[in-house]
Design an enzyme around this catalytic site. Structure first.
Site, PDB file in Angstrom:
ATOM      1  N   HIS A  32      72.877  63.221  67.648  1.00 51.84           N
ATOM      2  CA  HIS A  32      72.027  64.419  67.697  1.00 51.84           C
ATOM      3  C   HIS A  32      72.364  65.310  68.894  1.00 51.84           C
ATOM      4  O   HIS A  32      71.487  65.900  69.501  1.00 51.84           O
ATOM      5  CB  HIS A  32      70.537  64.045  67.687  1.00 51.84           C
ATOM      6  CG  HIS A  32      70.082  63.583  66.330  1.00 51.84           C
ATOM      7  ND1 HIS A  32      69.355  64.370  65.483  1.00 51.84           N
ATOM      8  CD2 HIS A  32      70.284  62.411  65.669  1.00 51.84           C
ATOM      9  CE1 HIS A  32      69.104  63.695  64.349  1.00 51.84           C
ATOM     10  NE2 HIS A  32      69.669  62.511  64.441  1.00 51.84           N
ATOM     11  N   ASP A  34      75.116  67.576  68.500  1.00 51.17           N
ATOM     12  CA  ASP A  34      75.859  68.771  68.054  1.00 51.17           C
ATOM     13  C   ASP A  34      74.983  70.018  68.057  1.00 51.17           C
ATOM     14  O   ASP A  34      75.346  71.042  68.631  1.00 51.17           O
ATOM     15  CB  ASP A  34      76.588  68.544  66.711  1.00 51.17           C
ATOM     16  CG  ASP A  34      75.722  68.088  65.552  1.00 51.17           C
ATOM     17  OD1 ASP A  34      74.509  67.872  65.749  1.00 51.17           O
ATOM     18  OD2 ASP A  34      76.266  67.965  64.433  1.00 51.17           O
ATOM     19  N   GLY A 124      76.413  57.268  54.130  1.00 48.54           N
ATOM     20  CA  GLY A 124      76.199  58.142  55.283  1.00 48.54           C
ATOM     21  C   GLY A 124      77.515  58.542  55.923  1.00 48.54           C
ATOM     22  O   GLY A 124      77.616  58.652  57.141  1.00 48.54           O
ATOM     23  N   SER A 126      78.933  61.344  55.142  1.00 49.41           N
ATOM     24  CA  SER A 126      78.922  62.787  54.936  1.00 49.41           C
ATOM     25  C   SER A 126      79.799  63.250  53.778  1.00 49.41           C
ATOM     26  O   SER A 126      80.707  64.075  53.939  1.00 49.41           O
ATOM     27  CB  SER A 126      79.291  63.531  56.217  1.00 49.41           C
ATOM     28  OG  SER A 126      78.808  64.837  56.108  1.00 49.41           O
ATOM     29  N   SER A 127      79.478  62.725  52.595  1.00 48.11           N
ATOM     30  CA  SER A 127      80.172  63.216  51.400  1.00 48.11           C
ATOM     31  C   SER A 127      79.852  64.696  51.212  1.00 48.11           C
ATOM     32  O   SER A 127      80.641  65.439  50.623  1.00 48.11           O
ATOM     33  CB  SER A 127      79.770  62.415  50.166  1.00 48.11           C
ATOM     34  OG  SER A 127      78.381  62.387  50.047  1.00 48.11           O
ATOM     35  N   ASP A 172      79.845  67.091  61.235  1.00 49.74           N
ATOM     36  CA  ASP A 172      80.399  66.602  59.971  1.00 49.74           C
ATOM     37  C   ASP A 172      81.551  67.488  59.491  1.00 49.74           C
ATOM     38  O   ASP A 172      82.638  66.998  59.157  1.00 49.74           O
ATOM     39  CB  ASP A 172      79.310  66.563  58.877  1.00 49.74           C
ATOM     40  CG  ASP A 172      78.093  65.758  59.313  1.00 49.74           C
ATOM     41  OD1 ASP A 172      78.193  65.019  60.304  1.00 49.74           O
ATOM     42  OD2 ASP A 172      77.033  65.883  58.661  1.00 49.74           O
ATOM     43  N   TYR A 221      64.823  64.602  60.181  1.00 50.33           N
ATOM     44  CA  TYR A 221      65.939  65.234  60.907  1.00 50.33           C
ATOM     45  C   TYR A 221      65.484  66.590  61.449  1.00 50.33           C
ATOM     46  O   TYR A 221      65.678  66.913  62.623  1.00 50.33           O
ATOM     47  CB  TYR A 221      67.143  65.402  59.967  1.00 50.33           C
ATOM     48  CG  TYR A 221      68.368  65.978  60.631  1.00 50.33           C
ATOM     49  CD1 TYR A 221      69.334  65.161  61.191  1.00 50.33           C
ATOM     50  CD2 TYR A 221      68.554  67.367  60.713  1.00 50.33           C
ATOM     51  CE1 TYR A 221      70.464  65.693  61.810  1.00 50.33           C
ATOM     52  CE2 TYR A 221      69.664  67.904  61.328  1.00 50.33           C
ATOM     53  CZ  TYR A 221      70.627  67.065  61.867  1.00 50.33           C
ATOM     54  OH  TYR A 221      71.733  67.606  62.481  1.00 50.33           O
TER      55      TYR A 221
HETATM   56  C1  GLA Z   1      73.794  64.344  60.633  1.00 49.74           C
HETATM   57  C2  GLA Z   1      74.112  65.842  60.766  1.00 49.74           C
HETATM   58  C3  GLA Z   1      75.053  66.097  61.952  1.00 49.74           C
HETATM   59  C4  GLA Z   1      74.513  65.454  63.241  1.00 49.74           C
HETATM   60  C5  GLA Z   1      74.116  63.992  62.991  1.00 49.74           C
HETATM   61  C6  GLA Z   1      73.402  63.384  64.159  1.00 49.74           C
HETATM   62  O1  GLA Z   1      74.962  63.643  60.299  1.00 49.74           O
HETATM   63  O2  GLA Z   1      74.676  66.324  59.567  1.00 49.74           O
HETATM   64  O3  GLA Z   1      75.220  67.487  62.119  1.00 49.74           O
HETATM   65  O4  GLA Z   1      73.437  66.194  63.755  1.00 49.74           O
HETATM   66  O5  GLA Z   1      73.272  63.852  61.853  1.00 49.74           O
HETATM   67  O6  GLA Z   1      74.212  63.336  65.279  1.00 49.74           O
END
Ligand code: GLA
Length: 395
Positions: A32, A34, A124, A126-127, A172, A221
């Site tokens: 968290h 970015d 998780g 990030s597809s 991501d 989130y």
């Molecule tokens: C998710 C979000 C990212 C980032 C992470 C936590 O993957 O898509 O941008 O904030 O959570 O670090």
């Protein structure tokens, strides 16, 4: 239209069609940070989303995913809205189309896009970012336009923020864009600068997936995102020169009247930023791997205690892994509230040992979980039909 028909269409249109691959990602360190303008370390993995694109001579858009939706979405380049239900996956593609149109980079005519993914589902990795990057890369090729990788990542992040409505940072999309074999991706999220950092050759990266997805994960989130903004506002009322939460130090928090839960969020962000910098500098100066790994273990403890985005299943896995002699460091990866734990290990950590971890988990939670080992890989690129070809039928 069935996949096979589409592939026939693609073969007939090889000259003006295009084929891209975008990898999924592991958040290596920097939880968290970015969207708080910090530095983060990601790793593009050797699995992701493939996108075949064929132009049409009318204004039709058709989107088909053999893994995700299983049915075809039909629309027009002249206008479309956000989708829901079975077609909500198309929002990642449509958001990219919209953003490319806004920047005058989209194909003028319609197109067919066919997607296939070899990412394990619900891990998780990030597809969604891989889907965005593969879409953007394919459409730019169809339109005959080229952009730099940083612009590509930013187009895709904007698609996710504005069209999908997820207030994510650039981790991501930046990792999927700038991945490099055997390397991490370092992102300075304030300056929007991307670079790579070589991983030691005798180490490996594993994912242990709880398959837990909290129903409220998106809203949790967003809540953390808002809380970080609140902390920044409180600090700025006393220290107006501060622009980012990652620029603060703990004494600034002490100097303010701040509710306890917000103070914990702020401390997590500040300390996590220090861990990322220490890790980066340590890796560049060949610091002892065990010390480097301890930053990952500390990151998990901080997510659990201060940012409160862990859960008992993730804590259990992180504890098991962090006390294993061949594990350098393990931590929850990504947004949290369920999902996966990543472990950075010595190469002596074997599949048998991964199985033992999952057996311990099963004894404790009565639930079988899966694990995967990944290699750090290159970022989004043109795919070639006969190398890493997921569409076996094309051969
Ligand atoms: C998710 C979000 C990212 C980032 C992470 C936590 O993957 O898509 O941008 O904030 O959570 O670090």
């Amino acid at each position: 239209m069935q996949n096979l028909e589409f592939i026939e269409l693609f073969k007939q249109n090889k000259q003006n069609g295009s084929f891209s691959f975008a990898p999924g990602r592991i958040e290596f360190l920097g939880n968290h940070l970015d969207y708080n303008g910090g530095d983060v370390l990601g790793m593009a993995v050797n699995a992701g989303v493939y996108c075949l694109g064929v132009p049409t001579d009318d204004n039709t858009i058709s989107l088909f995913s053999e893994n995700i939706g299983g049915s075809r979405w039909l629309g027009s380049v002249d206008g479309f809205t956000k989708q829901s239900g079975n077609f909500s996956w198309t929002n990642y593609c449509l958001g990219v189309v919209k953003e490319l149109q806004n920047q005058n980079l989209a194909p003028k005519n319609g197109f067919h896009l066919l997607f296939s993914s070899d990412l394990p589902t619900s891990v998780g990795l990030s597809s969604s970012a891989a889907l965005e990057l593969a879409t953007a890369h394919t459409l730019l090729q169809l339109a005959g336009n080229t952009v730099e990788r940083d612009q590509l990542a930013n187009i895709c992040r904007k698609a996710e923020n504005d069209f999908v409505g997820m207030p994510c940072g650039i981790l991501d999309q930046g990792t999927s864009a700038f991945g490099k074999k055997n390397n991490l991706v370092c992102i300075d999220c304030d300056q929007n600068k991307f670079s790579n950092l070589a991983l030691p050759p005798d180490t490996e990266v594993w994912i242990f997936n709880t398959r837990i997805k909290h129903d409220l994960v998106d809203s949790l989130y967003s809540t953390r995102h808002k809380e970080c903004q609140e902390v920044l506002n409180i600090v700025q009322s006393k220290f107006p020169e501060i622009n980012l939460l990652t620029e603060c130090n703990p004494s600034m928090l002490d100097a303010t009247e701040i509710p306890e839960n917000l103070k914990k969020r702020g401390l997590h962000v500040i300390e996590e930023q220090n861990r990322v910098r220490a890790f980066k500098e340590g890796l560049e100066s060949n610091l002892n791997l065990a010390v480097l790994g301890s930053y990952l273990a500390d990151s998990h403890a901080s997510s659990s205690d201060k940012f409160e985005n862990s859960c008992s299943e993730l804590d259990f896995l992180a504890d098991q892994l962090n006390s294993h002699k061949s594990v350098l460091g393990a931590r929850l990866t990504g947004g949290g509230f369920g999902g996966a734990v990543m472990a950075w290990t010595r190469d002596s950590f074997s599949e048998n040992e991964a199985v033992t971890i999952t057996e311990n988990y099963k004894n404790h939670f009565k639930q079988q979980i899966d694990f995967h080992q990944f290699r750090a890989s290159d970022g989004v690129r043109t795919a070639h039909l006969y190398d890493e070809n997921p569409f076996d039928t094309i051969r």
